[in-house]
Design a protein around this motif. Sequence first.
Motif, PDB file in Angstrom:
ATOM      1  N   ALA A 122      43.341  90.649  29.972  1.00  0.00           N
ATOM      2  CA  ALA A 122      41.920  90.135  29.863  1.00  0.00           C
ATOM      3  C   ALA A 122      42.278  88.449  30.195  1.00  0.00           C
ATOM      4  O   ALA A 122      41.446  88.298  31.053  1.00  0.00           O
ATOM      5  CB  ALA A 122      41.313  90.241  28.621  1.00  0.00           C
ATOM      6  N   GLU A 123      43.217  87.922  29.447  1.00  0.00           N
ATOM      7  CA  GLU A 123      43.281  86.470  29.633  1.00  0.00           C
ATOM      8  C   GLU A 123      43.760  86.447  31.216  1.00  0.00           C
ATOM      9  O   GLU A 123      43.427  85.184  31.689  1.00  0.00           O
ATOM     10  CB  GLU A 123      44.389  86.118  28.567  1.00  0.00           C
ATOM     11  CG  GLU A 123      43.752  86.172  27.336  1.00  0.00           C
ATOM     12  CD  GLU A 123      44.971  85.803  26.291  1.00  0.00           C
ATOM     13  OE1 GLU A 123      45.963  85.377  26.548  1.00  0.00           O
ATOM     14  OE2 GLU A 123      44.613  86.052  25.017  1.00  0.00           O
ATOM     15  N   LEU A 124      44.717  87.235  31.543  1.00  0.00           N
ATOM     16  CA  LEU A 124      45.046  86.999  32.959  1.00  0.00           C
ATOM     17  C   LEU A 124      44.164  86.902  34.078  1.00  0.00           C
ATOM     18  O   LEU A 124      43.912  86.286  35.142  1.00  0.00           O
ATOM     19  CB  LEU A 124      46.290  87.898  33.200  1.00  0.00           C
ATOM     20  CG  LEU A 124      46.945  87.926  34.468  1.00  0.00           C
ATOM     21  CD1 LEU A 124      47.528  86.564  34.910  1.00  0.00           C
ATOM     22  CD2 LEU A 124      47.753  89.115  34.814  1.00  0.00           C
ATOM     23  N   ASP A 175      46.587  97.270  22.540  1.00  0.00           N
ATOM     24  CA  ASP A 175      45.566  96.412  22.118  1.00  0.00           C
ATOM     25  C   ASP A 175      46.242  94.940  22.569  1.00  0.00           C
ATOM     26  O   ASP A 175      45.351  94.223  23.254  1.00  0.00           O
ATOM     27  CB  ASP A 175      45.259  96.193  20.709  1.00  0.00           C
ATOM     28  CG  ASP A 175      44.232  97.404  20.501  1.00  0.00           C
ATOM     29  OD1 ASP A 175      43.756  98.328  21.486  1.00  0.00           O
ATOM     30  OD2 ASP A 175      44.291  97.712  19.295  1.00  0.00           O
ATOM     31  N   GLU A 176      47.217  94.694  22.435  1.00  0.00           N
ATOM     32  CA  GLU A 176      47.742  93.432  22.774  1.00  0.00           C
ATOM     33  C   GLU A 176      48.016  93.119  24.022  1.00  0.00           C
ATOM     34  O   GLU A 176      47.657  92.325  24.837  1.00  0.00           O
ATOM     35  CB  GLU A 176      49.168  93.238  21.850  1.00  0.00           C
ATOM     36  CG  GLU A 176      49.882  91.731  22.469  1.00  0.00           C
ATOM     37  CD  GLU A 176      49.252  90.451  21.614  1.00  0.00           C
ATOM     38  OE1 GLU A 176      48.852  89.456  22.355  1.00  0.00           O
ATOM     39  OE2 GLU A 176      48.439  90.870  20.689  1.00  0.00           O
ATOM     40  N   HIS A 177      48.488  94.271  24.806  1.00  0.00           N
ATOM     41  CA  HIS A 177      48.544  94.302  26.323  1.00  0.00           C
ATOM     42  C   HIS A 177      47.020  94.161  27.039  1.00  0.00           C
ATOM     43  O   HIS A 177      47.009  93.691  27.841  1.00  0.00           O
ATOM     44  CB  HIS A 177      49.187  95.236  26.925  1.00  0.00           C
ATOM     45  CG  HIS A 177      50.863  95.208  26.710  1.00  0.00           C
ATOM     46  ND1 HIS A 177      51.634  94.761  27.620  1.00  0.00           N
ATOM     47  CD2 HIS A 177      51.487  95.712  25.977  1.00  0.00           C
ATOM     48  CE1 HIS A 177      52.604  94.774  27.342  1.00  0.00           C
ATOM     49  NE2 HIS A 177      52.727  95.255  26.226  1.00  0.00           N
ATOM     50  N   TYR A 178      46.304  94.792  26.373  1.00  0.00           N
ATOM     51  CA  TYR A 178      44.910  94.668  26.861  1.00  0.00           C
ATOM     52  C   TYR A 178      44.432  93.347  26.846  1.00  0.00           C
ATOM     53  O   TYR A 178      43.721  92.794  27.739  1.00  0.00           O
ATOM     54  CB  TYR A 178      43.631  95.851  26.149  1.00  0.00           C
ATOM     55  CG  TYR A 178      42.387  95.491  26.509  1.00  0.00           C
ATOM     56  CD1 TYR A 178      41.956  95.982  27.731  1.00  0.00           C
ATOM     57  CD2 TYR A 178      41.609  94.749  25.821  1.00  0.00           C
ATOM     58  CE1 TYR A 178      40.512  95.942  28.426  1.00  0.00           C
ATOM     59  CE2 TYR A 178      40.357  94.603  26.358  1.00  0.00           C
ATOM     60  CZ  TYR A 178      39.745  95.268  27.543  1.00  0.00           C
ATOM     61  OH  TYR A 178      38.510  94.965  27.823  1.00  0.00           O
ATOM     62  N   LYS A 198      36.575  91.723  37.410  1.00  0.00           N
ATOM     63  CA  LYS A 198      36.081  92.241  36.206  1.00  0.00           C
ATOM     64  C   LYS A 198      36.839  92.981  35.289  1.00  0.00           C
ATOM     65  O   LYS A 198      37.875  93.552  35.802  1.00  0.00           O
ATOM     66  CB  LYS A 198      34.844  93.027  36.444  1.00  0.00           C
ATOM     67  CG  LYS A 198      33.749  92.517  37.433  1.00  0.00           C
ATOM     68  CD  LYS A 198      32.756  93.601  37.729  1.00  0.00           C
ATOM     69  CE  LYS A 198      31.682  92.839  38.628  1.00  0.00           C
ATOM     70  NZ  LYS A 198      30.651  93.810  39.029  1.00  0.00           N
ATOM     71  N   VAL A 199      36.914  92.706  34.030  1.00  0.00           N
ATOM     72  CA  VAL A 199      37.607  93.351  33.055  1.00  0.00           C
ATOM     73  C   VAL A 199      37.003  94.701  32.602  1.00  0.00           C
ATOM     74  O   VAL A 199      35.659  94.644  32.078  1.00  0.00           O
ATOM     75  CB  VAL A 199      37.838  92.439  31.654  1.00  0.00           C
ATOM     76  CG1 VAL A 199      38.494  93.165  30.514  1.00  0.00           C
ATOM     77  CG2 VAL A 199      38.375  91.139  32.026  1.00  0.00           C
ATOM     78  N   GLN A 200      37.751  95.880  32.672  1.00  0.00           N
ATOM     79  CA  GLN A 200      37.022  97.267  32.413  1.00  0.00           C
ATOM     80  C   GLN A 200      37.255  97.512  30.802  1.00  0.00           C
ATOM     81  O   GLN A 200      38.331  96.866  30.301  1.00  0.00           O
ATOM     82  CB  GLN A 200      38.139  98.237  32.784  1.00  0.00           C
ATOM     83  CG  GLN A 200      37.702  98.270  34.461  1.00  0.00           C
ATOM     84  CD  GLN A 200      38.433  99.286  35.195  1.00  0.00           C
ATOM     85  OE1 GLN A 200      39.346 100.010  34.595  1.00  0.00           O
ATOM     86  NE2 GLN A 200      38.297  99.574  36.331  1.00  0.00           N
ATOM     87  N   ASN A 201      36.438  97.998  30.194  1.00  0.00           N
ATOM     88  CA  ASN A 201      36.345  98.221  28.761  1.00  0.00           C
ATOM     89  C   ASN A 201      36.978  99.678  28.594  1.00  0.00           C
ATOM     90  O   ASN A 201      36.239 100.585  28.927  1.00  0.00           O
ATOM     91  CB  ASN A 201      34.775  98.249  28.262  1.00  0.00           C
ATOM     92  CG  ASN A 201      34.897  98.637  26.683  1.00  0.00           C
ATOM     93  OD1 ASN A 201      35.739  98.306  26.385  1.00  0.00           O
ATOM     94  ND2 ASN A 201      33.740  98.733  26.199  1.00  0.00           N
ATOM     95  N   THR A 202      38.115  99.547  27.945  1.00  0.00           N
ATOM     96  CA  THR A 202      38.907 100.636  27.857  1.00  0.00           C
ATOM     97  C   THR A 202      39.078 101.114  26.435  1.00  0.00           C
ATOM     98  O   THR A 202      39.767 101.873  26.127  1.00  0.00           O
ATOM     99  CB  THR A 202      40.417 100.459  28.416  1.00  0.00           C
ATOM    100  OG1 THR A 202      41.046  99.362  27.657  1.00  0.00           O
ATOM    101  CG2 THR A 202      40.374 100.146  29.857  1.00  0.00           C
TER     102      THR A 202
END
Length: 118
Positions: free
Chosen positions: A63-65, A56-59, A96-100
């Motif tokens: 997303a911030e990057l 979760d933290e890496h996601y 785009k950020v993918q929803n994982t």
Amino acid sequence: MEWALTLAAFVIGGVFGYVGHTLLAKNNRHKSNNEQLEQTQLELSQYKQEVSDHFDEHYKQLAELTAQLNRVNQQWNASASLFTSPVTDKQLPELKVQNTEKSEEEVELIEKKELTAA
């Protein structure tokens, strides 16, 4: 005759002692195994939570990057359109950020599959 009764009582006491000791040892071993199993299951669930938190933290970081890269691309596109001719106008794409994230039902199904496999 007394020594025969004494010997018989000693043998019967030995048999009862052996049977009692065997039953108590089995019960204690069973309790010990149950406690060890519960401890192992607790450690496993804690480890699963740590791994989940890690991902979760890496996601969030990714997303911030991605958002930062999108801002840089927008600034680049705005600057490029000012300094180049309209013919060579090449725009950088927007990421785009993918929803994982998985639903609770998917997580439960995965956990059930892992438990049945083990």
